[in-house]
Write an enzyme that holds these catalytic residues in place. Structure first.
Site, short mmCIF file in Angstrom:
data_model
loop_
_atom_site.label_atom_id
_atom_site.label_comp_id
_atom_site.label_asym_id
_atom_site.label_seq_id
_atom_site.Cartn_x
_atom_site.Cartn_y
_atom_site.Cartn_z
N TYR A 87 0.82 -1.21 0.00
CA TYR A 87 0.00 0.00 0.00
C TYR A 87 0.86 1.27 0.00
CZ TYR A 87 -3.65 -3.33 1.50
OH TYR A 87 -4.51 -4.39 1.60
N ASN A 113 -19.55 2.74 9.61
CA ASN A 113 -19.11 1.37 9.33
C ASN A 113 -18.68 0.60 10.58
OD1 ASN A 113 -19.60 2.05 6.71
ND2 ASN A 113 -17.46 2.11 6.05
N LYS A 157 -13.09 0.20 4.08
CA LYS A 157 -12.31 1.44 4.06
C LYS A 157 -13.21 2.59 3.63
CE LYS A 157 -10.27 -0.12 -0.30
NZ LYS A 157 -10.90 -1.45 -0.28
N SER A 158 -12.93 3.74 4.18
CA SER A 158 -13.61 4.95 3.75
C SER A 158 -12.74 6.13 4.12
CB SER A 158 -14.97 5.09 4.44
OG SER A 158 -15.55 6.33 4.06
P1 A2P Z 1 -15.59 6.66 0.50
O1 A2P Z 1 -14.13 6.57 0.79
O2 A2P Z 1 -15.95 7.87 -0.30
O3 A2P Z 1 -16.45 6.48 1.72
P2 A2P Z 1 -14.57 -1.60 0.20
O4 A2P Z 1 -14.15 -1.39 1.60
O5 A2P Z 1 -15.54 -2.72 -0.01
O6 A2P Z 1 -13.41 -1.72 -0.77
O7 A2P Z 1 -15.39 -0.29 -0.26
C1 A2P Z 1 -14.76 0.97 -0.27
C2 A2P Z 1 -15.60 1.92 -1.09
O8 A2P Z 1 -16.90 2.03 -0.48
C3 A2P Z 1 -15.03 3.30 -1.14
O9 A2P Z 1 -15.28 3.80 -2.45
C4 A2P Z 1 -15.83 4.09 -0.09
O10 A2P Z 1 -15.95 5.44 -0.50
C5 A2P Z 1 -17.15 3.38 -0.12
N1 A2P Z 1 -17.78 3.38 1.20
C6 A2P Z 1 -17.23 2.98 2.37
N2 A2P Z 1 -18.11 3.07 3.38
C7 A2P Z 1 -19.25 3.55 2.85
C8 A2P Z 1 -20.53 3.85 3.40
N3 A2P Z 1 -20.79 3.69 4.68
N4 A2P Z 1 -21.48 4.31 2.53
C9 A2P Z 1 -21.21 4.49 1.22
N5 A2P Z 1 -20.02 4.21 0.65
C10 A2P Z 1 -19.05 3.74 1.45
#
Ligand code: A2P
Length: 275
Positions: free
Chosen positions: A52, A242, A232-233
Site C-alpha cells: 500500500y 461502518n 475502508k472509507s
Molecule cells: P468513500 O471513501 O468515499 O467512503 P470496500 O471497503 O468494499 O473496498 O469499499 C470501499 C468503497 O466504499 C469506497 O469507495 C468508499 O468510499 C465506499 N464506502 C465505504 N463506506 C461507505 C458507506 N458507509 N457508505 C457508502 N459508501 C461507502
C-alpha cells in the site's frame, strides 16, 4: 455490545477486532488524518500492507498519536521480487521499522502466487517470525482450500485467518466451511464490494426497513456469519457508520434475503491474476 468491542477468537489463543480499518489506497499525506479519525471512531485494528506504500506514514501517525498501545496493526508480505524465506525476513524488517513496531500484531502472506511454488517456504518464515516473538499472529490472504491444505499438511500450522474478497455477491460459502473446519477466521477485504453493492435493491430495501445505510446492512451480514471485515472509507461520517452495526434488528430473514444475491462477482483482483 458496541461493534467496536466485538472480537473473534483466533486459533493461536489471541483475538481480533471483528471490524478493522483498511488502509489500501490511503495516500501517505492523508494517513495521519484518516488514522486519527479511525481511532476516534473506535477502530482498534488497522489493516495495512507493504504494497500500500503508506507504512512509513502510518508509523509516523501512530507515534504522533501516542495511541499505539490501543491498536492492532497488520501488514502483508507482497512476494516480489521473490517469494523466499530470506525475502520474508528482509521485508518484515522493513515493514516493522517503517511502522515503528517491535512486535507486529498480524502478518499475512498477501497472495499465494502458486505459479512460483514457494508459499510453503514463505509460511515457514512466518512460523519462524512468530517463534521469535516478532509477530503475534500469522495468517494469509487470497488462499484457496487446496493451498491452505498444503500449508497445514506440510508445516502443521494453520493460519489464524484468511483475508479474501467476500460480500453478498461473493459469499465464498465453500471456503468459509473449510475455514470453520480448521479454526481459520474469514476476514473480508472489499467487504462492501468497493461500494458497488450499495445500490443493490435487496440491500437498499433491507436498509430502508431498518433505518440504517446499505453499508451497515452489508457489514452486519459479515458479522452475523461469524466473519471479520476491513472496510475502508476516507469520509469521516461513513468511517463512523461502518463501525456502528449493532443498533438494529437483523434476523434470519435478512440473511435469507441476502443469500439470494450470490452471483460469483468479484470487484477486485482475482488470485488467478496474481499467479
Ligand atoms: P468513500 O471513501 O468515499 O467512503 P470496500 O471497503 O468494499 O473496498 O469499499 C470501499 C468503497 O466504499 C469506497 O469507495 C468508499 O468510499 C465506499 N464506502 C465505504 N463506506 C461507505 C458507506 N458507509 N457508505 C457508502 N459508501 C461507502
Amino acid at each position: 455490545m458496541r461493534t467496536a468491542d466485538r472480537s473473534l477468537p483466533l486459533n493461536d489463543g489471541t483475538s481480533l477486532p471483528a471490524i478493522g480499518f483498511g488502509l489500501y489506497k490511503v495516500e501517505p499525506a492523508e494517513v495521519a488524518g484518516v488514522v486519527e479519525g479511525a481511532l476516534d471512531a473506535g477502530y482498534r485494528l488497522l489493516d495495512g500492507a507493504a504494497y500500500y506504500g503508506n507504512e512509513a506514514a502510518t508509523g509516523a501517525a501512530l507515534a504522533e498519536s501516542g495511541r499505539r498501545g490501543e491498536l492492532r496493526i497488520a501488514s502483508k508480505f507482497w512476494g516480489e521480487p521473490e517469494q523466499s524465506f530470506d525475502q520474508v525476513m528482509r521485508d518484515f524488517d522493513r515493514s516493522a521499522s517503517e511502522l515503528r513496531v517491535e512486535v507486529l500484531d498480524l502478518y499475512l502472506i498477501h497472495w499465494p502466487r502458486p505459479s512460483k511454488g514457494r508459499f510453503v517456504e514463505v509460511w515457514r518464515a512466518f512460523i519462524e517470525l512468530q517463534a521469535q516473538g516478532r509477530v503475534r499472529t500469522i495468517g494469509v490472504a487470497n488462499f484457496n482450500a487446496h493451498e491452505l491444505t498444503r500449508l497445514i499438511d506440510e508445516t502443521g500450522v494453520a493460519p489464524a485467518l484468511n483475508q479474501v474478497e467476500t460480500h453478498p455477491w461473493l459469499p465464498q460459502d465453500e471456503l468459509r466451511a473449510f475455514h470453520e473446519a480448521h479454526g481459520i477466521v474469514t476476514q473480508a477485504w472489499s467487504p462492501l464490494g468497493r461500494g458497488a453493492l450499495l445500490g443493490d435493491p435487496v440491500i437498499v430495501g433491507l436498509a430502508r426497513e431498518r433505518g440504517v445505510s446499505p453499508a451497515q446492512v452489508v457489514l452486519r451480514w459479515h458479522l452475523e456469519r461469524g466473519g471479520a471485515a476491513v472496510p475502508k472509507s476516507r469520509n469521516p461520517e461513513r468511517l463512523r457508520e461502518n463501525i456502528d452495526l449493532d443498533g438494529f434488528e437483523f434476523g434470519a430473514d435478512a440473511l435469507e434475503r441476502l443469500a439470494t444475491l450470490s452471483r460469483g462477482v468479484r470487484t477486485g483482483t482475482s488470485p488467478a491474476d496474481r499467479a
